[in-house]
Design a protein around this motif. Structure first.
Motif, PDB file in Angstrom:
ATOM      1  N   UNK A   1       0.875  -1.169   0.000  1.00 18.65           N
ATOM      2  CA  UNK A   1       0.000   0.000   0.000  1.00 18.65           C
ATOM      3  C   UNK A   1       0.913   1.221   0.000  1.00 18.65           C
ATOM      4  N   UNK A   2       0.851   1.996  -1.095  1.00 19.62           N
ATOM      5  CA  UNK A   2       1.676   3.196  -1.252  1.00 19.62           C
ATOM      6  C   UNK A   2       0.779   4.404  -1.453  1.00 19.62           C
ATOM      7  N   UNK A   3       1.304   5.566  -1.090  1.00 17.22           N
ATOM      8  CA  UNK A   3       0.605   6.820  -1.359  1.00 17.22           C
ATOM      9  C   UNK A   3       1.661   7.914  -1.505  1.00 17.22           C
ATOM     10  N   UNK A   4       1.250   9.041  -2.051  1.00 18.00           N
ATOM     11  CA  UNK A   4       2.183  10.152  -2.169  1.00 18.00           C
ATOM     12  C   UNK A   4       1.410  11.468  -2.137  1.00 18.00           C
ATOM     13  N   UNK A   5       2.137  12.541  -1.894  1.00 20.79           N
ATOM     14  CA  UNK A   5       1.528  13.869  -1.866  1.00 20.79           C
ATOM     15  C   UNK A   5       2.598  14.934  -1.829  1.00 20.79           C
ATOM     16  N   UNK A   6       2.196  16.127  -2.196  1.00 15.95           N
ATOM     17  CA  UNK A   6       3.132  17.252  -2.172  1.00 15.95           C
ATOM     18  C   UNK A   6       3.177  17.912  -0.793  1.00 15.95           C
ATOM     19  N   UNK A   7       2.149  17.663   0.026  1.00 12.23           N
ATOM     20  CA  UNK A   7       2.103  18.192   1.383  1.00 12.23           C
ATOM     21  C   UNK A   7       1.762  17.050   2.333  1.00 12.23           C
ATOM     22  N   UNK A   8       2.035  17.251   3.619  1.00 11.10           N
ATOM     23  CA  UNK A   8       1.664  16.236   4.603  1.00 11.10           C
ATOM     24  C   UNK A   8       0.154  16.030   4.631  1.00 11.10           C
ATOM     25  N   UNK A   9      -0.582  17.105   4.504  1.00 13.75           N
ATOM     26  CA  UNK A   9      -2.042  17.002   4.504  1.00 13.75           C
ATOM     27  C   UNK A   9      -2.521  16.141   3.329  1.00 13.75           C
ATOM     28  N   UNK A  10      -1.963  16.374   2.159  1.00  6.34           N
ATOM     29  CA  UNK A  10      -2.326  15.596   0.969  1.00  6.34           C
ATOM     30  C   UNK A  10      -1.883  14.140   1.128  1.00  6.34           C
ATOM     31  N   UNK A  11      -0.684  13.932   1.658  1.00  2.00           N
ATOM     32  CA  UNK A  11      -0.183  12.575   1.864  1.00  2.00           C
ATOM     33  C   UNK A  11      -1.086  11.800   2.830  1.00  2.00           C
ATOM     34  N   UNK A  12      -1.458  12.419   3.942  1.00  2.00           N
ATOM     35  CA  UNK A  12      -2.316  11.748   4.921  1.00  2.00           C
ATOM     36  C   UNK A  12      -3.680  11.426   4.329  1.00  2.00           C
ATOM     37  N   UNK A  13      -4.225  12.334   3.549  1.00  2.00           N
ATOM     38  CA  UNK A  13      -5.515  12.092   2.900  1.00  2.00           C
ATOM     39  C   UNK A  13      -5.414  10.932   1.916  1.00  2.00           C
ATOM     40  N   UNK A  14      -4.343  10.930   1.096  1.00  2.00           N
ATOM     41  CA  UNK A  14      -4.136   9.851   0.131  1.00  2.00           C
ATOM     42  C   UNK A  14      -3.899   8.516   0.832  1.00  2.00           C
ATOM     43  N   UNK A  15      -3.210   8.540   1.963  1.00  2.00           N
ATOM     44  CA  UNK A  15      -2.969   7.335   2.757  1.00  2.00           C
ATOM     45  C   UNK A  15      -4.304   6.730   3.204  1.00  2.00           C
ATOM     46  N   UNK A  16      -5.167   7.553   3.758  1.00  2.16           N
ATOM     47  CA  UNK A  16      -6.480   7.067   4.204  1.00  2.16           C
ATOM     48  C   UNK A  16      -7.274   6.503   3.033  1.00  2.16           C
ATOM     49  N   UNK A  17      -7.229   7.188   1.894  1.00  2.00           N
ATOM     50  CA  UNK A  17      -7.927   6.703   0.690  1.00  2.00           C
ATOM     51  C   UNK A  17      -7.384   5.347   0.256  1.00  2.00           C
ATOM     52  N   UNK A  18      -6.055   5.189   0.265  1.00  7.75           N
ATOM     53  CA  UNK A  18      -5.450   3.931  -0.180  1.00  7.75           C
ATOM     54  C   UNK A  18      -5.784   2.780   0.770  1.00  7.75           C
ATOM     55  N   UNK A  19      -5.806   3.054   2.068  1.00 11.03           N
ATOM     56  CA  UNK A  19      -6.190   2.006   3.026  1.00 11.03           C
ATOM     57  C   UNK A  19      -7.655   1.620   2.812  1.00 11.03           C
TER      58      UNK A  19
END
Length: 140
Positions: A31-49
């Protein structure tokens, strides 16, 4: 660490690309995610999970759990006896006694505090190796 639904996120930063990449660790699935900001990364992480849970449900299988709570522990018979006696004195099971002992004495040395953590208010692993990100992003 950032945690969502029991899954911990390991974060790496590519300074050259201005990109944060996260990976769930502790499970065999990727399970991978990425973002340009921590806020974006955390949001993408939750979406990927959440997507991982959805895919598991569609395939009729249970999502992997990173930690079961079961920890095998082997010791010599004399130490086993001493642990039993110590737990009995506290009117506890061996498992409860060992858990109290580990929480009280064994985990303090692993509590990490540094300036980066204070800024982010979370614990993140940061790596600026751009080869990791290019390899990772090419797999998506």
């Amino acid at each position: 660490m950032y945690n969502y639904r029991g899954y911990d996120l390991e974060v790496r930063a590519d300074i050259d690309e201005d990109l944060l990449v996260g990976k769930v660790y502790g499970i065999k699935s990727h399970i991978f995610c990425y973002g340009e900001t921590l806020k974006q990364l955390k949001s993408n992480f939750c979406d990927e999970v959440d997507n991982y849970y959805r895919r598991c449900k569609e395939k009729g299988r249970e999502p992997e759990k990173p930690f079961s709570g079961k920890l095998p522990f082997r010791t010599d018979p004399d130490t086993h006896r001493k642990i039993f006696l110590a737990a009995s004195q506290k009117k506890q099971s061996i498992n409860a006694w060992l858990e109290d002992l580990v929480k009280k004495y064994g985990l303090k040395q692993y509590e990490v505090e540094d300036e980066w953590d204070k800024v982010l208010e979370k614990h993140y692993y940061v790596d600026s190796d751009p080869r990791f990100l290019k390899k990772l992003l090419n797999k998506r």
